[in-house]
Scaffold this motif. Structure first.
Motif, PDB file in Angstrom:
ATOM      1  N   TRP A  92     -17.045  47.532  -1.202  1.00 60.64           N
ATOM      2  CA  TRP A  92     -15.878  48.268  -1.697  1.00 60.64           C
ATOM      3  C   TRP A  92     -16.186  49.765  -1.860  1.00 60.64           C
ATOM      4  N   LYS A 177      -1.942  36.916  -9.103  1.00 60.76           N
ATOM      5  CA  LYS A 177      -2.670  38.150  -8.773  1.00 60.76           C
ATOM      6  C   LYS A 177      -3.677  37.830  -7.663  1.00 60.76           C
ATOM      7  N   SER A 178      -3.169  37.250  -6.582  1.00 58.54           N
ATOM      8  CA  SER A 178      -4.053  36.686  -5.555  1.00 58.54           C
ATOM      9  C   SER A 178      -4.881  37.746  -4.830  1.00 58.54           C
ATOM     10  N   ASP A 179      -4.360  38.961  -4.660  1.00 58.74           N
ATOM     11  CA  ASP A 179      -5.142  40.001  -3.978  1.00 58.74           C
ATOM     12  C   ASP A 179      -6.437  40.290  -4.737  1.00 58.74           C
ATOM     13  N   PHE A 180      -6.317  40.425  -6.040  1.00 59.85           N
ATOM     14  CA  PHE A 180      -7.496  40.670  -6.875  1.00 59.85           C
ATOM     15  C   PHE A 180      -8.405  39.450  -6.875  1.00 59.85           C
ATOM     16  N   HIS A 182      -8.807  37.012  -4.694  1.00 59.47           N
ATOM     17  CA  HIS A 182      -9.530  36.795  -3.435  1.00 59.47           C
ATOM     18  C   HIS A 182     -10.508  37.934  -3.136  1.00 59.47           C
ATOM     19  N   ASP A 183     -10.168  39.139  -3.554  1.00 62.68           N
ATOM     20  CA  ASP A 183     -11.122  40.242  -3.397  1.00 62.68           C
ATOM     21  C   ASP A 183     -12.418  39.949  -4.161  1.00 62.68           C
ATOM     22  N   ASP A 186     -14.396  37.257  -2.110  1.00 63.62           N
ATOM     23  CA  ASP A 186     -14.837  37.693  -0.783  1.00 63.62           C
ATOM     24  C   ASP A 186     -15.792  38.883  -0.849  1.00 63.62           C
ATOM     25  N   HIS A 237      -7.942  47.670  -8.301  1.00 66.38           N
ATOM     26  CA  HIS A 237      -6.635  47.032  -8.444  1.00 66.38           C
ATOM     27  C   HIS A 237      -5.890  47.511  -9.698  1.00 66.38           C
TER      28      HIS A 237
END
Length: 452
Positions: A92, A177-180, A182-183, A186, A237
């Motif tokens: 990141w 809050k799936s973006d956070f 899964h980030d 991953d 996020h």
């Protein structure tokens, strides 16, 4: 990667810089960015790093009660040696090269205040006994729809949780809050912190992650990097992640449970498992459990290092209060899981998310080895039912002041970690209690301002 491969990657890394860090006594990563040229020179020698990182607290307030460093010494540099085995790329942060290091004194001797060195010393002791320690730490933490600025503007009060409601193991809340979510999974994997699992816990905006097990030093490296990495990914996020042990009285606290087992030198046999025993617990495992139970009151500040830690260790809040053990029971201090030749392990549930992973893992291992060395018999029977009501072996110290006094006076603590480390660490905990004791809290204002 080999050292040569690391050097090659860093030389071709276009931005021309490297990020490095090391842990202070509180488990906070203190670090800097250096140029690739400086890094090449550092690999051939040592890097100077101001020893103030062991001369101040979590808020950068200089200790007035420690001997290691201070105004009396002028805060000179320590030597920091980077460990090539910790090399990672931060996904990141544009894949910037990153390494952890260990502190040494001016003579090149391992610094007794360095948490990573403390753990390495305990691991070396374990290896000398013919055992290889495998560990993993799992964390619970709360997430908030805040930034450092927004929270400061609120006067550090009433942060807004990421999601409402309790919702433990919720598929709905992880999707919200799936973006956070899964980030986290991953990006941590790309950062060489593989997770066995990630899920919501009971509480508004709280997650729990189990880090994949590894040898004890790697486990501690992963754990300390996990806490900072989660916070940095959260920032991306617009989220703040908190590993504070207990942020609100009416909600569960945040644990940092440590799972552990001892294997043979070839890592082929789990020495905690014995299929000839009715419960599958080897004699070695029983000595290890007995050692932890015996040592826990003497070293509790390593598992519960802050004033706030003891707000988590209360009855009926999924954290232990008594010196107890049991088979697969979440109300006791030591949850024993002799599940098979591959998975037999002990879970030390006293440990909070606010711990320094190097010191928490060192404390678990050193206490267990103490039981093995002294052949302490596990005479205390396993708790059946509610561990909060089992006072047969006593209770844990109730606050940081009480726990630190016991550790400072303990010959066992000095045997495990050395007199110099115990003195410095206890000084820092006494300082923490002193800062708390002189603060005027909201509770006092509400209770006394008008009526008293």
């Amino acid at each position: 990667m080999t050292t040569a491969e690391i050097e090659a990657y860093i030389k071709q890394y276009a931005p021309g810089k490297v990020k490095l860090a090391a842990a202070d006594i509180d488990g906070i990563l203190r670090g800097k960015y250096i140029s690739t040229e400086k890094f090449s020179a550092t690999l051939k020698g040592d890097l100077g790093f101001c020893d103030v990182v062991f001369g101040w607290d979590a808020q950068d307030l200089a200790y007035e009660n420690t001997r290691f460093t201070g105004w009396h010494s002028g805060y000179p540099d320590m030597l920091l040696k980077l460990d090539p085995r910790t090399f990672r790329k931060i996904p990141w942060e544009n894949d910037i090269p990153f390494l952890l290091g260990d502190f040494y004194d001016a003579t090149g001797k391992a610094a007794h205040v360095c948490p990573r060195q403390v753990l390495k010393k305990v691991i070396a002791d374990c290896h000398s006994l013919g055992f290889k320690p495998y560990f993993s730490q799992e964390f619970e933490w709360f997430n908030f729809e805040e930034t450092p600025d927004s929270f400061a503007l609120k006067g550090f009060k009433d942060p807004k949780p990421l999601t409402p409601g309790m919702f433990g193991y919720s598929i709905l809340r992880s999707a919200l809050k799936s973006d956070f979510f899964h980030d986290l999974f991953d990006l941590l994997a790309k950062f060489d912190i593989p997770l066995e699992g990630l899920h919501t816990e009971t509480g508004p905006g709280v997650y729990e992650a189990a880090i994949t097990y590894s040898d004890a030093l790697e486990a501690a490296d992963r754990a300390i990097l996990f806490k900072t990495a989660v916070k940095e990914i959260a920032y991306k996020h617009g989220i703040m992640a908190s590993f504070m042990a207990k942020w609100r009285e009416d909600l569960p606290g945040c644990s940092g449970h440590v799972h552990q087992s001892l294997w043979d030198e070839d890592s082929t046999s789990n020495l905690f498992f014995d299929n000839t025993e009715a419960q599958g617990m080897s004699t070695l495992m029983k000595h290890y459990i007995a050692g932890q139970l015996h040592c826990l009151p003497h070293i509790l500040p390593l598992f519960a290092p802050t004033v706030n830690s003891y707000k988590r260790l209360v009855e009926g809040a999924w954290a232990p209060t008594t010196l107890t053990w049991a088979l697969d029971n979440r109300t006791v201090a030591l949850r024993v899981l002799p599940l098979g030749a591959k998975s037999a392990r002990i879970e030390t549930r006293v440990v909070g998310a606010d711990t320094n992973p190097y010191l928490a893992i060192a404390a678990c291992l050193a206490a267990g080895l103490y039981g093995i060395k002294h052949k302490i018999v596990l005479s205390q029977p396993a708790t059946v039912g509610n561990g909060y009501r089992d006072f047969s072996n006593g209770k844990l110290p109730a606050n940081l002041n009480e726990a630190t006094k016991q550790m400072r006076q303990s010959s066992i603590a000095q045997e495990l970690f050395g007199a110099e480390f115990v003195d410095h660490f206890c000084c820092t905990r006494e300082w923490e209690w002193q800062q708390f004791s002189k603060a005027v809290t909201d509770w006092e204002m509400k209770r006394y301002f008008e009526i008293i």
